[in-house]
Write a protein that holds these residues in place. Structure first.
Motif, mmCIF file in Angstrom:
data_model
loop_
_atom_site.group_PDB
_atom_site.id
_atom_site.type_symbol
_atom_site.label_atom_id
_atom_site.label_comp_id
_atom_site.label_asym_id
_atom_site.label_seq_id
_atom_site.Cartn_x
_atom_site.Cartn_y
_atom_site.Cartn_z
ATOM 1 N N SER A 1 39.120 37.777 42.785
ATOM 2 C CA SER A 1 38.186 37.539 44.006
ATOM 3 C C SER A 1 36.694 37.468 43.724
ATOM 4 C CB SER A 1 38.644 38.498 45.099
ATOM 5 O OG SER A 1 38.479 39.938 44.594
ATOM 6 N N SER A 2 35.992 37.416 44.632
ATOM 7 C CA SER A 2 34.609 37.179 44.490
ATOM 8 C C SER A 2 33.803 38.197 45.433
ATOM 9 C CB SER A 2 34.020 36.012 44.997
ATOM 10 O OG SER A 2 32.425 36.036 45.005
ATOM 11 N N PRO A 3 32.950 39.119 44.836
ATOM 12 C CA PRO A 3 32.088 40.111 45.631
ATOM 13 C C PRO A 3 31.442 39.569 46.755
ATOM 14 C CG PRO A 3 30.906 39.544 43.502
ATOM 15 C CD PRO A 3 32.443 38.953 43.423
ATOM 16 N N SER A 4 31.615 38.307 46.979
ATOM 17 C CA SER A 4 30.628 37.504 47.928
ATOM 18 C C SER A 4 31.595 37.725 49.428
ATOM 19 C CB SER A 4 30.516 36.067 47.814
ATOM 20 O OG SER A 4 31.548 35.360 47.365
ATOM 21 N N ARG A 5 32.881 38.081 48.901
ATOM 22 C CA ARG A 5 33.945 38.549 50.058
ATOM 23 C C ARG A 5 34.447 39.993 49.767
ATOM 24 N NH1 ARG A 5 37.110 32.666 49.955
ATOM 25 N NH2 ARG A 5 35.151 31.515 49.749
ATOM 26 N N PRO A 6 33.306 40.848 50.197
ATOM 27 C CA PRO A 6 33.516 42.279 49.755
ATOM 28 C C PRO A 6 34.598 43.284 50.300
ATOM 29 C CG PRO A 6 31.806 42.017 51.009
ATOM 30 C CD PRO A 6 32.215 40.796 51.195
ATOM 31 N N GLN A 7 35.207 42.629 51.292
ATOM 32 C CA GLN A 7 36.055 43.398 52.157
ATOM 33 C C GLN A 7 37.398 43.536 51.507
ATOM 34 O OE1 GLN A 7 36.665 41.016 55.740
ATOM 35 N NE2 GLN A 7 37.592 42.681 56.702
ATOM 36 N N SER A 8 37.885 42.991 50.458
ATOM 37 C CA SER A 8 39.129 43.263 49.695
ATOM 38 C C SER A 8 38.579 42.641 48.362
ATOM 39 C CB SER A 8 40.187 42.553 50.072
ATOM 40 O OG SER A 8 40.319 41.085 50.111
ATOM 41 N N LEU A 9 39.683 43.084 47.241
ATOM 42 C CA LEU A 9 39.439 42.990 45.823
ATOM 43 C C LEU A 9 41.011 42.425 45.616
ATOM 44 C CD1 LEU A 9 37.548 44.793 43.219
ATOM 45 C CD2 LEU A 9 40.267 44.365 42.976
ATOM 46 N N SER A 10 40.830 41.125 44.734
ATOM 47 C CA SER A 10 42.144 40.924 44.168
ATOM 48 C C SER A 10 42.393 40.633 42.868
ATOM 49 C CB SER A 10 42.435 39.297 44.694
ATOM 50 O OG SER A 10 42.552 39.389 46.001
ATOM 51 N N VAL A 11 43.528 40.971 42.087
ATOM 52 C CA VAL A 11 43.636 40.768 40.715
ATOM 53 C C VAL A 11 44.862 39.630 40.704
ATOM 54 C CG1 VAL A 11 42.802 42.868 39.834
ATOM 55 C CG2 VAL A 11 45.272 42.534 40.278
ATOM 56 N N THR A 12 44.841 38.593 39.732
ATOM 57 C CA THR A 12 45.773 37.796 39.717
ATOM 58 C C THR A 12 46.544 38.050 38.396
ATOM 59 O OG1 THR A 12 44.724 36.289 41.113
ATOM 60 C CG2 THR A 12 46.598 35.252 39.640
ATOM 61 N N VAL A 13 47.859 38.327 38.509
ATOM 62 C CA VAL A 13 48.540 38.996 37.270
ATOM 63 C C VAL A 13 49.705 37.993 36.930
ATOM 64 C CG1 VAL A 13 50.098 40.774 36.754
ATOM 65 C CG2 VAL A 13 48.289 41.219 37.971
ATOM 66 N N LYS A 14 49.580 37.871 35.752
ATOM 67 C CA LYS A 14 50.925 36.942 35.075
ATOM 68 C C LYS A 14 51.900 37.941 34.063
ATOM 69 C CE LYS A 14 51.433 32.704 32.785
ATOM 70 N NZ LYS A 14 52.637 31.966 34.089
ATOM 71 N N ALA A 15 52.976 37.802 34.311
ATOM 72 C CA ALA A 15 53.888 38.801 33.653
ATOM 73 C C ALA A 15 54.459 37.881 32.532
ATOM 74 C CB ALA A 15 55.281 39.301 34.563
ATOM 75 N N ARG A 16 53.797 38.199 31.317
ATOM 76 C CA ARG A 16 54.546 37.392 30.172
ATOM 77 C C ARG A 16 55.918 38.166 29.710
ATOM 78 N NH1 ARG A 16 48.992 38.048 29.387
ATOM 79 N NH2 ARG A 16 47.823 35.992 29.352
ATOM 80 N N PRO A 17 56.496 37.678 28.885
ATOM 81 C CA PRO A 17 58.053 38.288 28.327
ATOM 82 C C PRO A 17 57.572 39.551 27.575
ATOM 83 C CG PRO A 17 57.875 35.722 27.733
ATOM 84 C CD PRO A 17 56.520 36.051 28.459
ATOM 85 N N GLY A 18 58.345 40.688 28.204
ATOM 86 C CA GLY A 18 57.879 41.865 27.386
ATOM 87 C C GLY A 18 57.113 42.765 28.172
ATOM 88 N N SER A 19 56.131 42.049 29.191
ATOM 89 C CA SER A 19 55.156 42.816 29.739
ATOM 90 C C SER A 19 55.724 43.887 30.506
ATOM 91 C CB SER A 19 54.334 41.730 30.503
ATOM 92 O OG SER A 19 54.343 42.206 31.772
ATOM 93 N N VAL A 20 55.066 45.148 30.516
ATOM 94 C CA VAL A 20 55.540 46.337 31.284
ATOM 95 C C VAL A 20 54.635 46.433 32.635
ATOM 96 C CG1 VAL A 20 55.628 48.734 31.203
ATOM 97 C CG2 VAL A 20 56.320 47.541 29.236
ATOM 98 N N GLY A 21 53.482 46.505 32.461
ATOM 99 C CA GLY A 21 52.506 46.561 33.465
ATOM 100 C C GLY A 21 52.597 45.145 34.551
ATOM 101 N N GLY A 22 52.467 44.311 34.051
ATOM 102 C CA GLY A 22 52.685 42.873 34.722
ATOM 103 C C GLY A 22 53.897 42.884 35.472
ATOM 104 N N ARG A 23 54.971 43.065 34.892
ATOM 105 C CA ARG A 23 56.243 42.953 35.330
ATOM 106 C C ARG A 23 56.507 44.083 36.568
ATOM 107 N NH1 ARG A 23 58.574 38.899 35.125
ATOM 108 N NH2 ARG A 23 58.602 39.353 37.035
ATOM 109 N N TRP A 24 56.027 45.205 36.417
ATOM 110 C CA TRP A 24 55.891 46.325 37.266
ATOM 111 C C TRP A 24 55.235 45.979 38.655
ATOM 112 C CZ3 TRP A 24 52.855 49.332 40.284
ATOM 113 C CH2 TRP A 24 53.507 50.376 41.309
#
Ligand code: FES
Length: 353
Positions: free
Chosen positions: A71-94
């Motif tokens: 997301s952009s700080p020009s829209r400061p109400q919320s914050l986003s991350v975009t997550v791709k779960a790669r094979p074997g990923s622990v954090g992204g999968r969760w």
């Protein structure tokens, strides 16, 4: 419902407050955008391109993972991350399988130096592959929201057209201003779909077609380490001034040049964790982070190779040897900060932990 602007708290969000997940938006296979808001109504203050470290309660014990903010700080109400779960990923999968709106996570940051705000230029060339699009999307949205769209050529490499992250939003921006030019290349096409864009791996010839004036542009690149190495080599061989090339990766560097340094005497070190009242004996080649963990103390960490800056702590006294990968600035070092994951105590060291 989110608070109206008049009801936002005066202070921006601080990472002492947990973040609440408000939405999980699917982007493509194994990839989603996750939006967060602080329960207090605080707003987010960060620079487009920075990242956040999340504490993830995965089975077997919490892990910390670093994600660039999409997301952009020009829209400061919320914050986003975009997550791709790669094979074997622990954090992204969760995150993709278990995180639901209403759940709260501890987060650290935002942090990081990869932002075009630090490198003002008349023309930019953004180059990304896969989920490396996230910081560049944040910067592009910031540029769009600023009302003064700079000249950006946005190059993105994806496996298939359906995996081009943020494609619709980017096309919406680009359809309304001439200053944003989109250049997508894919390795294969989707079945029964026409693909009018580039086909194949990014090459020198393709780059020349995508951005004929690339020598005049400030370049920001994000993606897997081999992709960025290929882009860097390509630009260098084309005569590009690498002082105007900036990259971001959370993969461990394939090759770290370690300066020659005297071997620390083993057994000669001791670390005082001043705020916890704990002093631990250790070896001179142990890291502050490892010693803290052995002592049962939690220093937030992400990459663990001196890049993300999550493990930054203030050193009160003593000397450390520190070989990092850009996760700390010269000013911060001058102020007494160290990166716990790559700082090794020389004798007695006291830190604010
Ligand atoms: S954990 Fe990333 S710099 Fe230390």
């Amino acid at each position: 419902m989110a608070k109206t602007r008049q009801n936002w708290t005066a202070e921006p969000w601080q990472d002492s407050e947990m973040l609440e997940c408000t939405m999980v938006i699917p982007e493509s296979d194994n990839c989603a955008t996750i939006a967060f808001r602080p329960p207090s109504g605080a707003w987010f203050d960060y620079q487009p391109g920075q990242f956040l470290t999340l504490d993830l309660p995965v089975p077997g014990g919490a892990v910390q993972r670093t994600y660039t903010i999409s997301s952009s700080p020009s829209r400061p109400q919320s914050l986003s991350v975009t997550v791709k779960a790669r094979p074997g990923s622990v954090g992204g999968r969760w995150l993709l399988d278990q995180l639901k709106p209403g759940m709260r996570l501890r987060a650290y940051g935002p942090a990081g130096q990869f932002t075009f705000l630090r490198h003002p230029a008349a023309k930019y060339l953004f180059i990304s592959a896969g989920s490396g699009a996230t910081p560049l999307m944040s910067m592009t949205t910031w540029a769009w929201d600023s009302g003064e769209m700079p000249d950006i050529v946005y190059v993105h490499a994806a496996r298939k057209p359906s995996e081009i992250l943020f494609r619709r939003r980017l096309e919406e921006y680009a359809s309304r201003v001439p200053g944003l030019q989109l250049r997508f290349t894919v390795e294969e096409v989707d079945a029964y779909a026409v693909w009018p864009g580039y086909h194949g791996r990014l090459s020198q010839i393709m780059l020349g077609l995508m951005a004929p004036d690339y020598l005049e542009r400030e370049v920001f690149c994000c993606g897997p380490a081999p992709f960025m190495a290929a882009v860097r080599d390509m630009l260098e061989s084309l005569g590009f001034d690498l002082a105007r090339y900036h990259e971001e990766s959370f993969d461990a560097p394939a090759l770290v040049e370690v300066p020659v340094e005297p071997s620390p005497p083993p057994g000669a070190a001791q670390i005082e964790f001043a705020l916890s009242g704990i002093t631990a004996d250790c070896q001179g080649d142990d890291t502050v982070l490892a010693v803290a963990r052995q002592a049962g103390l939690n220093i937030p960490s992400g990459c663990q190779f001196g890049l993300c800056g999550t493990c930054k702590v203030l050193k009160r006294e003593g000397e450390v040897l520190m070989v990092h990968n850009g996760g700390i600035s010269e000013e911060e070092i001058a102020e007494g900060y160290i990166l716990a994951c790559c700082a090794r105590p020389q004798g007695l060291v006291s830190v604010e932990v």
